[in-house]
Design a protein around this motif. Structure first.
Motif, PDB file in Angstrom:
ATOM      1  N   SER A 191      70.174  45.460 105.643  1.00 30.82           N
ATOM      2  CA  SER A 191      70.405  46.907 105.579  1.00 30.82           C
ATOM      3  C   SER A 191      69.601  47.546 104.450  1.00 30.82           C
ATOM      4  CB  SER A 191      71.894  47.197 105.376  1.00 30.82           C
ATOM      5  OG  SER A 191      72.649  46.724 106.465  1.00 30.82           O
ATOM      6  N   TYR A 193      65.899  48.179 105.200  1.00 28.45           N
ATOM      7  CA  TYR A 193      65.530  49.287 106.076  1.00 28.45           C
ATOM      8  C   TYR A 193      65.880  50.666 105.529  1.00 28.45           C
ATOM      9  CZ  TYR A 193      63.878  46.179 109.635  1.00 28.45           C
ATOM     10  OH  TYR A 193      63.150  45.245 110.316  1.00 28.45           O
ATOM     11  N   VAL A 194      66.511  50.730 104.369  1.00 23.66           N
ATOM     12  CA  VAL A 194      66.771  52.020 103.736  1.00 23.66           C
ATOM     13  C   VAL A 194      65.619  52.265 102.763  1.00 23.66           C
ATOM     14  CG1 VAL A 194      68.329  53.311 102.239  1.00 23.66           C
ATOM     15  CG2 VAL A 194      69.253  51.784 103.961  1.00 23.66           C
ATOM     16  N   HIS A 195      64.897  53.354 102.960  1.00 23.76           N
ATOM     17  CA  HIS A 195      63.695  53.594 102.152  1.00 23.76           C
ATOM     18  C   HIS A 195      64.032  53.890 100.700  1.00 23.76           C
ATOM     19  CE1 HIS A 195      60.909  53.378 105.501  1.00 23.76           C
ATOM     20  NE2 HIS A 195      61.831  53.990 106.220  1.00 23.76           N
ATOM     21  N   PRO A 223      67.528  54.254  98.845  1.00 20.65           N
ATOM     22  CA  PRO A 223      68.987  54.319  98.945  1.00 20.65           C
ATOM     23  C   PRO A 223      69.622  55.171  97.843  1.00 20.65           C
ATOM     24  CG  PRO A 223      68.309  52.174  98.137  1.00 20.65           C
ATOM     25  CD  PRO A 223      67.063  52.921  98.494  1.00 20.65           C
ATOM     26  N   GLU A 271      74.761  55.676 100.003  1.00 15.44           N
ATOM     27  CA  GLU A 271      74.251  54.714 100.987  1.00 15.44           C
ATOM     28  C   GLU A 271      74.461  53.283 100.501  1.00 15.44           C
ATOM     29  OE1 GLU A 271      70.671  57.218 103.124  1.00 15.44           O
ATOM     30  OE2 GLU A 271      70.276  56.229 101.207  1.00 15.44           O
ATOM     31  N   ILE A 278      76.620  50.643 102.566  1.00 12.92           N
ATOM     32  CA  ILE A 278      76.019  49.367 102.979  1.00 12.92           C
ATOM     33  C   ILE A 278      76.816  48.203 102.420  1.00 12.92           C
ATOM     34  CG2 ILE A 278      74.006  47.882 102.628  1.00 12.92           C
ATOM     35  CD1 ILE A 278      72.285  50.435 102.909  1.00 12.92           C
TER      36      ILE A 278
END
Length: 146
Positions: free
Chosen positions: A107, A110-112, A114, A118, A122
């Motif tokens: 996760s 894929y979070v540019h 955070p 977020e 996550i």
């Protein structure tokens, strides 16, 4: 038969019996993947090549960090699951203890950028989802997990 064996006699090796259906599924998936590649691969390659030729633009750049990161994290996840499970046999903790960091790392990959919110989301979902899956599969339905 002189040795007392019979075609109707079945013996089960319980140490290996849990590997029977996963092996069948692996072979089915491999055969289907090969059939899909043979059936649709050439057509997809021609289509992709013609799009590049007609538009005059290059294809989008591949995000190598996320692609290779996903592959590495997934390979490590599956490689460690059985080893961790051997430390705590017959409890399904190999699945649980490797799924939590796997989900978190995947996760986060894929979070540019955070945010704190977020990151907390996550973290919570990475802990709660495998815990619920482990509880339902291993405890409620008594399914053997690595």
């Amino acid at each position: 038969m002189a040795d007392g064996s019979s075609l109707l006699k079945v013996t089960i090796d319980f140490d290996q019996s849990h590997l029977f259906f996963p092996n069948i599924i692996h072979w089915i998936l491999a055969i289907l993947a090969i059939l899909i590649a043979i059936s649709y691969g050439p057509k997809l390659l021609r289509k992709a090549k013609s799009k590049v030729d007609k538009s005059g633009e290059k294809a989008k750049k591949v995000d190598w960090l996320r692609l290779l990161g996903t592959l590495v994290i997934t390979i490590v996840y599956f490689s460690l699951m059985e080893s961790v499970g051997d430390i705590f046999p017959n409890m399904g903790l190999g699945f649980l203890l490797t799924s939590i960091p796997f989900m978190f790392l995947l996760s986060m990959l894929y979070v540019h950028e955070p945010t704190r919110r977020e990151f907390v989301t996550i973290s919570l979902s990475s802990f709660i989802s495998p815990l619920v899956a482990w509880y339902v599969l291993a405890q409620v339905f008594n399914i053997s997990l690595p």
